[in-house]
Design an enzyme around this catalytic site. Sequence first.
Site, short mmCIF file in Angstrom:
data_model
loop_
_atom_site.label_atom_id
_atom_site.label_comp_id
_atom_site.label_asym_id
_atom_site.label_seq_id
_atom_site.Cartn_x
_atom_site.Cartn_y
_atom_site.Cartn_z
N VAL A 122 6.74 -10.05 7.81
CA VAL A 122 5.88 -9.07 7.15
C VAL A 122 5.32 -9.60 5.84
CG1 VAL A 122 7.15 -7.14 8.16
CG2 VAL A 122 7.74 -7.91 5.88
N CYS A 123 4.15 -9.07 5.47
CA CYS A 123 3.57 -9.24 4.14
C CYS A 123 2.92 -7.90 3.81
CB CYS A 123 2.59 -10.42 4.10
SG CYS A 123 1.09 -10.18 5.08
N LYS A 124 1.92 -7.88 2.96
CA LYS A 124 1.31 -6.59 2.59
C LYS A 124 0.50 -5.99 3.73
CE LYS A 124 -1.35 -4.18 -0.91
NZ LYS A 124 -2.00 -4.26 -2.23
#
Length: 108
Positions: free
Chosen positions: A59-61
Amino acid sequence: MSIPTVEIAGVPDPLPVAVLDVREDDEWAAGHIEGAIHIPLQELPARLGDLPEGQTLVVCKVGGRSANAVGYLAQQGFEVVNLAGGMVDWAGAGRPMVSETGAEAYVL
């Protein structure tokens, strides 16, 4: 190469897999998935030994950096899947988050 990707609706709750968060330190501190492993994207090549075995949700933003991470990690032989929409969609779906600051968790 196609990037293995899952939408938030396809992510079981509770999570049966490890989570790798590739956001920056300030983003992580503001809010992240409890139990996730934090390795900022630029540190990933030097920290492959810190990754869990088995399938990992990355995950990231919003999903761009994590897609890059998934592409790289898949080439290294890791079983990884990108979360489309990232932490923005995670929070939008009401999934739980924790912060490192003691304040209410949010996506930075």
